[in-house]
Design a protein around this motif. Sequence first.
Motif, short mmCIF file in Angstrom:
data_model
loop_
_atom_site.label_atom_id
_atom_site.label_comp_id
_atom_site.label_asym_id
_atom_site.label_seq_id
_atom_site.Cartn_x
_atom_site.Cartn_y
_atom_site.Cartn_z
N ARG A 1 31.85 36.04 40.36
CA ARG A 1 30.56 35.76 39.70
C ARG A 1 29.53 36.83 40.09
O ARG A 1 29.46 37.26 41.24
CB ARG A 1 30.06 34.39 40.12
N GLU B 1 38.04 31.54 42.47
CA GLU B 1 38.02 32.82 41.77
C GLU B 1 36.71 33.06 41.04
O GLU B 1 36.16 34.17 41.05
CB GLU B 1 39.19 32.88 40.78
N GLN B 2 36.17 32.00 40.43
CA GLN B 2 34.93 32.20 39.66
C GLN B 2 33.76 32.57 40.55
O GLN B 2 32.88 33.34 40.15
CB GLN B 2 34.61 30.96 38.81
#
Length: 324
Positions: free
Chosen positions: A173, A168-169
Motif C-alpha cells: 500500500r 500483502e495489501q
Amino acid sequence: MTDSTTEPSSGRDRLRELLDAVLDEDNARLSEMAGQAHASPFHFSRLFARDTGESPVALRRRVLLERAAWQIGQGTSVTDAAFTAGYGSVEGFTRAFARAFGHPPSATTSGSGRWLPAPNGVHFHPPIHLWVEENPRGRPGMDLTALQTHHDVDDTDRLIALAADLPEQDYRRVWEPGRTVLAWDGPEGSIAAALDRLVRSREVWLASIGGEDFPGQGPDDPASIRARHEAAGARWIAAVDDIGRRNAWGDRLIDALCDPPESFLLGGVVAHVLTYSAHRRQSVRHMLRAAGVEVGHGDPLEWLQERHGAPNRHRTPNERGDTT
C-alpha cells in the motif's frame, strides 16, 4: 553474603550503581557508600577498586575536586566550593586542590582544564553529570563508522522482519503518496518500495566499489528482500571495514556505472549510504506504525544497550536525575 555489586541489577547499569553509591551527596563515608550497595565496606571497596582501578574514597575525592574547579571557574567562591566538596575547612580544601591541580583554587579560571588523571576515565561533567572516557589508558576507542554501519544493517534486518508479517495489501500500500528520497530513485511511498531502495542502494554501491556490472533489479517480496539484504549487508560491512582498515576514506572511486562516469570519495560514498538509509528506515517505521505495527525508535543508543546486555531503555540526563 549476597551483594548487589556482584551482578547487574535488573534494569540498571552495574557501573552506574557503583558510582551512584560512591558519589551520592549523602554518602560521605565508606560505610555509607557500602550500605547503599548492600555490601560490607571491605567487600564494596575490593569490588569497586577491581572494576575501576581506584578506591571509592579516592574517586569521590577526585570527582568532587573536579566539580569544585568547575564551580570556581563559574564564579563560586572558594569557601562555598570547599564546603560543597565536603571539606571541613577552606585550608584543607586549598591544600588538596593545589596538590591535585598544581595551582591554588584562586588561580582557577573558566578556561582552566578541570579533569585530573584517572585510571578509569570517570570524570565530573557539568553541570551535574558524569563523563566516562572509553580509553583512558590509550586503548583503541569506539569506531563510530563501524558502529553506524552495523546498526544500519541490523536495524534494516529488524524492519524487514516486521514487514514480512504484514498482509500483502499493507506491504504494498502507498502510505505516503509522492514520497521521494532521491529523485533518480523514484517514488517510494510504500513499505515494499522503501525496503527495496534500502537494499538496492548497497547493492549498487558495492558493484561500483568492486568494479562489477550494474546489478539487475531484484524481486521485492519480503522473502527476496531478506535474502538480498543478508547478502548485501554482509558485503557492505566488510567493504566499509576494509576501507577503514586501509584508511582509504580519501581514495577516489571513478564510477563507470554512472553516465557519464563520475568521481566519488569513498568516505563520501559511505556517508551517502548511511544518510539516506537512516532517512528510509525512519520512513518505513512511520508506515509500519500506520499499518498498526509496534516498532521501536531505531535509536543507536538503545541498540548498544541491547548489545551490551542492559535491558533498560536509554534515558536522558533529566530523566535519570544524575547527580554527583
